[in-house]
Design a protein around this motif. Structure first.
Motif, mmCIF file in Angstrom:
data_model
loop_
_atom_site.group_PDB
_atom_site.id
_atom_site.type_symbol
_atom_site.label_atom_id
_atom_site.label_comp_id
_atom_site.label_asym_id
_atom_site.label_seq_id
_atom_site.Cartn_x
_atom_site.Cartn_y
_atom_site.Cartn_z
ATOM 1 N N GLU A 538 58.530 39.189 22.917
ATOM 2 C CA GLU A 538 57.249 40.752 22.659
ATOM 3 C C GLU A 538 58.146 41.266 23.998
ATOM 4 O OE1 GLU A 538 56.259 37.786 26.358
ATOM 5 O OE2 GLU A 538 54.765 36.075 25.104
ATOM 6 N N SER A 539 59.564 41.401 23.620
ATOM 7 C CA SER A 539 59.869 42.408 24.401
ATOM 8 C C SER A 539 60.798 43.485 23.862
ATOM 9 C CB SER A 539 61.558 41.959 25.630
ATOM 10 O OG SER A 539 62.208 41.317 24.780
ATOM 11 N N VAL A 540 59.704 43.612 22.380
ATOM 12 C CA VAL A 540 60.427 44.090 21.280
ATOM 13 C C VAL A 540 58.832 45.101 21.329
ATOM 14 C CG1 VAL A 540 61.102 45.031 19.172
ATOM 15 C CG2 VAL A 540 62.204 42.745 20.458
ATOM 16 N N ARG A 541 58.660 46.009 21.345
ATOM 17 C CA ARG A 541 57.518 47.207 21.669
ATOM 18 C C ARG A 541 57.881 47.991 20.083
ATOM 19 N NH1 ARG A 541 55.997 43.927 24.060
ATOM 20 N NH2 ARG A 541 55.171 44.091 25.715
ATOM 21 N N GLY A 542 57.013 48.095 18.817
ATOM 22 C CA GLY A 542 57.313 48.602 17.693
ATOM 23 C C GLY A 542 58.858 48.332 17.132
#
Length: 848
Positions: A538-542
């Motif tokens: 979840e903490s990874v964006r893109g």
């Protein structure tokens, strides 16, 4: 010889008289009109003599000429002397020549000037003739010249009545100027009717007098009606025209066009309107400064206009005019006055602001902000503290990064150059700016005539400072595959010293790491994998995982940067179907669409393959069928006439690299039209329906309950009202009620107490409102008839062997049953006579 002289003198005078008469007759024959003017014996130069109506002879004369050079005639017919004139006892005459040049027509008017004393003698001589001739009592036109020099009393005219031939008539007058203010100005001789004026009159004070003349006999008889007599005062040009203001002030813009209106002046004249005495002419008699002549004035309207376009406020900002107004249409003998007109020249933006210098040099330390570094000045010839003078500065070149701002000081009109964004010596040690200036008001002249903006150059030297480490760029990235083993090292964040452009001596520290996946090397800034990296977290964006790093030098100066870890995707997730519950409305549809998603990147995702997992249930493929719609969706069909209910259908979805995942679906076959209809049901055919009531259903239920309560309340109230019925039995002497039963066995009829009475049973605590009424009470096999005493009472008996009964009275008292029993013989002897009188009423059976 001596006696002959008077003869010759008389003969010479007679000849001259005859010659004058012949001349007058000659002119009279040619003249269209003859006018007689009564004048004093001496006339000064430029003196008003009288007025002649020229339009009676000629409507459109454009040339008026006098035959006598001592007199001149104006356009309105006013006659003025050009020189001093002394009249002898003889008459003097001259001709007014009227000439129309367009139609080539010519007409003459004969003017006779008579001495007033001579006129008086002639009128006295005519009195005798008038006494003999018949004269009418009628108003006679009369006028006199204002400000007359006399001699006073001045004869005006004679009034006479026709009745004077038969009666002795006394004349008198009344009105303004006689017995009203101004009093004693006119009087009339009682016997002759001669009207005199006693002093000079000002027409501007009294323009006419309306008198009433009376003719009466000595005994008071009035043979004539009162005679209205109007004396009109002829105007003399004795009032100067006066300007409405002593000083006029106007404003006109510089560089205005020729003919632009500056203002209008106005004057008034108290003399008689619509005459030459009030025909005014305006003119400019002096201008200061005198040269060049810039203004002109319309002679009739008094409008001042510009006669040149060379008005320049910066050269002369004010002009003063001396203006004149003259009556008699501006002729030299007319009266005139003067006034002053001040014309202010209004400013327009015809001068551009210019820098006092073409180049400027200044300096500023790097990394400073909101500081003033330079003031520039301009010159502007326009009016100070106006929009034509106030300057607007702008930076034309060199400020692409937005480091500078230039504003105007409202007090000094200077341009203030400020730094609004820090400068970096290492990037740009020197900045060259080009600034320009214009006015707030737009430039009034043509832009092609000259440049509309003055420019100057500014050189800004940036001073170097000993700075700390620089985190540039602020965001740096590194690329790592997900799921790499712990302990894997990779490049990290790098800061550098801006002076040396080196990273040596800089220490690093991790500030933020949301998942705690990495560690940062203190000396090099490199990172080491501490835990397994998951791109789908979840903490990874893109696909980027960000951590924050703090860099510091030996002096403790710091900077902060962001390291973005780009996680390369690994095919570690199979495609799944997010929607696990599928509803198929069997009555309207035979299939449902399912969609699969893959958390991995596009290279490890679609196209997907859909299939049924028959390992758990061999009948799955017989009951269900899948058809692919596109790369990420499929359609599920039921193949048999399955009953309504819920079925578990496992579906396997495989990505492009063969990695698959089984998603068990709960398929609901329902008798519905839409999916919402199925989820709201409690039908046993679906197995898992749930009843959900909407707000309208709940409201309908509540209204139904309220309606039932209303009906019940109505019935209770109605039953209570029916208890109050009229008496069935008439009150007899003992106020007793007869109860007869013709059956041997106890009856089954029930009596219900509607008045709320309670029947008590001896030896029992039970209470009731209903009891059983029998025809008699068995007592040892003998039938008895019970008579209850007391009117309006109800008997409630309860069957029970060996029990004593009680009676509830209507008044709430309890009556013992044993005290009310009688034997049959007593009852018969008491009731038989009464039943004989009214057998029908005696055998009435009451049933409640």
């Amino acid at each position: 010889m001596a006696p002959a002289r008077p003869t010759r003198s008389r003969s010479g005078a007679l000849c001259r008289q005859l010659l004058l008469t012949l001349t007058i007759l000659t002119f009279t024959c040619d003249a269209c009109r003859k006018v007689i003017l009564h004048v004093p014996s001496q006339l000064d130069a430029e003196k008003f003599v009288g007025r002649v109506n020229l339009k009676e002879c000629f409507q459109s004369a454009n040339l008026i000429h006098s035959s006598d050079p001592d007199f001149q005639i104006l356009e309105d017919g006013s006659v003025y002397t050009t020189n001093a004139v002394l009249l002898s006892s003889e008459e003097r005459s001259f001709t007014i020549l009227l000439y129309d040049t367009e139609n080539q027509e010519e007409k003459k008017i004969l003017v006779l000037l008579q001495h007033q004393t001579k006129v008086l003698k002639k009128r006295h001589s005519k009195e005798k003739v008038l006494r003999r001739a018949k004269r009418r009592w009628a108003p006679i036109p009369c006028s006199m010249l204002e400000n007359s020099l006399g001699p006073f009393p001045l004869f005006l005219q004679q009034i006479q009545s026709d009745t004077a031939q038969n009666y002795t008539i006394y004349y008198s007058i009344r009105g303004p100027g006689v017995d009203r203010e101004p009093k004693n100005l006119f009087y009339v001789e009682r016997d002759t009717g001669n009207l005199y004026c006693t002093r000079a009159v000002d027409r501007e004070e009294y323009d006419s007098f309306e008198l009433i003349a009376f003719a009466t006999t000595p005994d008071g008889y009035t043979p004539e009606l009162p005679l209205p007599l109007v004396i009109r005062i002829e105007d003399e040009n004795d009032n100067y025209p006066i300007f409405t203001e002593t000083t006029y002030v106007f404003t006109v813009s510089e560089n205005c066009r020729v003919g632009s209106t500056v203002g209008q002046v106005c004057a008034t004249d108290k003399d008689e309107p619509d005459t030459m005495h009030t025909r005014l002419k305006y003119s400019i008699i002096e201008q200061l400064p005198a040269y060049p002549t810039l203004f002109s004035m319309h002679p009739t309207t008094g409008v001042i206009t510009t006669s040149s376009s060379q008005l320049d406020r910066e050269v002369i900002d004010k002009y003063q005019l001396k203006i004149k107004v003259q009556d008699m249409d501006g002729q030299y003998f007319g009266l005139h006055t003067t006034s002053t007109c001040i014309i202010n020249i209004g400013d327009v933006n015809d001068n551009l602001p210019t820098f006092t210098r073409t180049s400027y040099v200044t300096s500023v330390e790097e990394n400073t902000v909101d500081v003033e570094i330079l003031r520039v000045t301009v010159e502007d010839k326009d009016l100070m503290n106006t929009a034509n003078w106030r300057a607007n500065y702008t930076i034309l070149k060199g400020n692409e990064n937005g480091n500078f701002k230039i504003v105007t000081d409202p007090k000094t009109n200077e341009g203030v150059l400020c730094v609004v964004k820090p400068l970096n010596y290492e990037e740009r040690p020197q900045v060259n700016l080009q600034i320009g200036v214009v006015n707030e008001a737009p430039y009034s002249k043509e832009a092609s005539s000259r440049s509309v903006m003055s420019t100057a150059t500014v050189t800004v030297n940036v001073k170097n400072q000993d700075e700390g480490p620089e985190c540039s760029p602020a965001v740096q990235t590194v690329q790592i595959k997900e799921n790499v083993p712990a302990g894997t090292k990779s490049n990290g964040y790098k800061a550098y010293d801006p002076e040396t452009r080196s990273s040596s001596g800089i220490r690093y520290k991790k500030l933020t790491d949301p998942k705690g996946w990495v560690t940062v090397d203190e000396n090099e800034g490199s990172i080491t994998i501490f835990r397994s990296l998951d791109r789908e977290a979840e903490s990874v964006r893109g696909g980027i995982y960000n951590i924050t790093v703090l860099a510091s030098d030996k002096d403790g100066r710091t900077c902060t940067g962001t390291l973005g870890i780009i996680l390369e995707d690994v095919n570690d997730n199979g495609p799944v179907i997010p929607k696990r519950t599928v509803v198929i409305c069997k009555t309207v549809m035979s299939s449902a669409d399912i969609v699969a998603v893959d958390p991995d990147g596009p290279m490890n995702g679609p196209p997907f393959d859909f299939s049924l997992d028959s390992d758990a249930d061999s009948d799955i493929e017989r009951k269900w069928r899948l058809t692919k719609i596109n790369d990420t969706a499929a359609r599920l069909f039921f193949q048999e006439d399955l009953p309504f209910g819920t079925y578990r259908v496992p579906v396997r979805v495989t990505d492009r690299h063969g990695l698959s995942f089984i998603s068990p679906l709960n398929v609901m076959l329902c008798d519905c039209v839409t999916e919402n209809d199925c989820t709201l049901r409690t039908d046993a055919r679906t197995g898992h329906g749930v009843v959900r009531l909407g707000k309208w259903a709940i409201l309908a239920i509540l209204l139904g309950i309220a309606l039932l309560f209303c009906i019940l309340f109505t019935l209770v109230c109605g039953g209570t009202g029916t208890a109050k019925q009229p008496k069935v039995f008439p009150d007899d002497l003992a106020q007793q009620n007869l109860i007869v039963s013709n059956t041997e066995a106890p009856g089954d009829d029930k009596i219900c107490s509607t008045n709320g009475f309670t029947a008590h049973t001896v030896g029992s605590s039970a209470q009731g409102i209903c009891g059983t009424l029998g025809s008699g009470a068995k007592n040892g096999g003998q039938e008895t008839i019970e008579m209850v005493k007391g009117g309006h009472q109800t008997l409630e008996s309860c069957r029970g062997a060996g029990h004593h009964h009680t009676l509830d009275s209507c008044r709430g008292g309890h009556v013992d049953m044993d005290n009310c029993r009688y034997t049959y013989s007593e009852w018969h002897s008491f009731t038989q006579p009464r039943l004989g009188e009214e057998s029908v009423r005696g055998h009435t059976l009451i049933k409640n």
